[in-house]
Design a protein around this motif. Structure first.
Motif, PDB file in Angstrom:
ATOM      1  N   ARG A 100       0.862  -1.180   0.000  1.00 34.35           N
ATOM      2  CA  ARG A 100       0.000   0.000   0.000  1.00 34.35           C
ATOM      3  C   ARG A 100       0.899   1.230   0.000  1.00 34.35           C
ATOM      4  O   ARG A 100       1.779   1.366   0.846  1.00 34.35           O
ATOM      5  CB  ARG A 100      -0.862  -0.024   1.258  1.00 34.35           C
ATOM      6  N   GLY A 103      -2.178   5.894  -0.982  1.00 35.27           N
ATOM      7  CA  GLY A 103      -3.603   5.692  -1.162  1.00 35.27           C
ATOM      8  C   GLY A 103      -3.974   4.665  -2.201  1.00 35.27           C
ATOM      9  O   GLY A 103      -5.120   4.622  -2.660  1.00 35.27           O
ATOM     10  N   ASP A 217      -3.215   5.314   7.852  1.00 34.85           N
ATOM     11  CA  ASP A 217      -3.902   4.969   6.607  1.00 34.85           C
ATOM     12  C   ASP A 217      -5.005   3.965   6.951  1.00 34.85           C
ATOM     13  O   ASP A 217      -4.726   2.787   7.169  1.00 34.85           O
ATOM     14  CB  ASP A 217      -2.845   4.374   5.663  1.00 34.85           C
ATOM     15  N   GLY A 241      -6.889   6.844   0.856  1.00 33.90           N
ATOM     16  CA  GLY A 241      -7.346   6.555  -0.493  1.00 33.90           C
ATOM     17  C   GLY A 241      -7.398   7.802  -1.347  1.00 33.90           C
ATOM     18  O   GLY A 241      -7.553   8.909  -0.843  1.00 33.90           O
ATOM     19  N   ALA A 246     -12.703   6.925  -4.958  1.00 37.46           N
ATOM     20  CA  ALA A 246     -11.946   6.347  -3.848  1.00 37.46           C
ATOM     21  C   ALA A 246     -12.845   5.909  -2.698  1.00 37.46           C
ATOM     22  O   ALA A 246     -12.515   4.963  -1.971  1.00 37.46           O
ATOM     23  CB  ALA A 246     -10.909   7.344  -3.347  1.00 37.46           C
ATOM     24  N   ASN A 252      -9.912   1.142   0.851  1.00 39.26           N
ATOM     25  CA  ASN A 252      -9.790   2.501   1.384  1.00 39.26           C
ATOM     26  C   ASN A 252     -10.687   2.658   2.602  1.00 39.26           C
ATOM     27  O   ASN A 252     -11.478   1.773   2.927  1.00 39.26           O
ATOM     28  CB  ASN A 252     -10.190   3.522   0.312  1.00 39.26           C
ATOM     29  N   GLU A 277      -3.898  11.906   0.215  1.00 39.83           N
ATOM     30  CA  GLU A 277      -4.681  10.735  -0.189  1.00 39.83           C
ATOM     31  C   GLU A 277      -5.581  10.350   0.977  1.00 39.83           C
ATOM     32  O   GLU A 277      -5.240   9.462   1.750  1.00 39.83           O
ATOM     33  CB  GLU A 277      -3.783   9.561  -0.570  1.00 39.83           C
TER      34      GLU A 277
END
Length: 412
Positions: A100, A103, A217, A241, A246, A252, A277
């Motif tokens: 990852r 995003g 995240d 994301g 998204a 996400n 992101e």
């Protein structure tokens, strides 16, 4: 927002003896040698501990160079005072795996320290995890000189720490220095405590590009307390994301219930950043912090190719100095609607700044587009010195000011 639960008030450090059987790497053939890459030998110690029911991998005083290490369930990492886990500066020592970054779910290089699905994972000790990033920084700037529009992912470089789908994580006391890329990245984690960490990458004489101190995240329940953060990018960045759809991508998601307190911020692009992101950040509180060389304190990156919602964000009891304090503008770098005919709207609401005592060039640095909707901002008990004293109240729907003084003048 919602009440802060008791989990956030427990800041007890985890003692080494509580982490299980110690596996001191030098007892298993690993040499104190700062020049020899010993990835395989160190990984064998981790695997042995996992196969024997778990334990804590101890780096004793000395310097030990390695490529990517993968911690297994019921294993922990302890870097003793005077110990250095030093990253190899050869990218071949970091395998490409499903990962990852920025995003997106994609194949990318492993970090130096990796934990995937390791509930209860702990990084402790007063030693240093050093990314040895100079070679990666120089490669990035050489590429940026060739192509000023190159992306971060065009130059192969590893993160320092990547923790994915791990719950009840604690990082305490350790020094995280000189990352090749992002310093610490937590993805899809719950219940994360980062206590008294010292996170640093330089901005001179060679800038360490994109060395974000802490990237959250799609995480929930995170406490960042007593840390020092100074990096050549954002100190704490909330991600989750990007892209025109998204908010419909299963990988996400939101960052929720984030408490940042008693931290000191040295040089950084921003102390706390939403984006670039990110699709949803909710219940974010940063309080009782000092800033000294932050370019911005709170940065809301309004990305016009991504639907975003930033809500219930409070920044209070902040002292020090910065270039800008509140910075809210469209983030158009690498803009890509991917064929979507309309531009998605982004929203920021229930944003509070309270008990702010700083010196800055621009306190209120806000310039939005018609695709950004700002509402319900509250400024309270603010006393700042600012070269640019202007606050444009017209860009916010529902703006409350209580005892706000800029350059000793009350703002009505």
């Amino acid at each position: 927002g919602s009440p802060i639960g008791p989990w956030f008030t427990n800041v007890q450090k985890l003692p080494l003896k509580q982490l299980g059987r110690p596996y001191v790497i030098t007892d298993f053939g690993v040499k104190n040698d700062s020049t020899r890459v010993q990835t395989q030998a160190i990984q064998q110690v981790i695997d042995k501990a996992a196969s024997e029911g778990g334990g804590v991998i101890v780096f004793p005083r000395g310097t030990f160079m390695s490529g990517a290490l993968f911690f297994k369930p019921k294993t922990h990492l302890h870097v003793a005072e005077g110990a250095v886990l030093k990253g190899s500066n050869t990218i071949a020592d970091y395998p490409k795996l499903p990962s990852r970054m920025e995003g997106q779910s994609l194949d990318y290089f492993a970090a130096l320290v990796n934990a995937y699905g390791v509930d209860g994972f702990t990084i402790s000790g007063k030693g240093t995890i050093d990314g040895n990033g100079l070679r990666f920084w120089e490669a990035f700037w050489a590429r940026r000189k060739e192509n000023p529009n190159c992306t971060n992912l065009e130059v192969s470089r590893p993160r320092l720490v990547f923790i994915w789908r791990c719950n009840n994580v604690q990082v305490q006391d350790v020094r995280l220095h000189n990352a090749g890329f992002w310093t610490s990245h937590f993805y899809q984690c719950r219940n994360v405590k980062i206590l008294d960490a010292h996170i640093y990458s330089p901005y001179q004489p060679v800038k360490a590009p994109s060395t974000d101190a802490i990237d959250l995240d799609v995480c929930s329940n995170v406490l960042i307390k007593g840390c020092y953060l100074s990096v050549n990018d954002d100190a704490i960045a909330l991600k989750g994301g990007k892209g025109p759809w998204a908010d419909r991508v299963p990988n996400n998601g939101a960052n929720t219930n984030i408490l940042i307190e008693d931290c000191t911020f040295g040089f950084c692009h921003s102390a706390l950043t939403c984006g670039s992101e990110a699709i949803h950040n909710r219940n974010i509180l940063m309080r009782n912090c000092t800033v000294s060389e932050a370019d911005r304190v709170l940065w809301l990156k309004m990305r016009p190719d991504t639907p975003q919602l930033y809500e219930y964000i409070t920044v209070e009891n902040i002292k020090g100095q910065s270039n800008s304090f509140l910075y809210v503008k469209p983030w158009t770098q690498f803009f890509d609607l991917q064929g979507r005919p309309d531009i998605p709207l982004s929203y920021s609401n229930h944003i509070q700044l309270k008990q702010i005592h700083v010196t800055c060039n621009t306190f209120f640095n806000v310039a939005i587009s018609e695709h950004d909707k700002l509402a319900k901002f509250t400024f309270e008990d603010i006393n700042v010195e600012s070269k640019n004293p202007t606050i444009d109240q017209s860009v916010i729907d529902g703006f409350t000011l209580k005892n706000v003084r800029i350059n000793q003048k009350l703002v009505q």
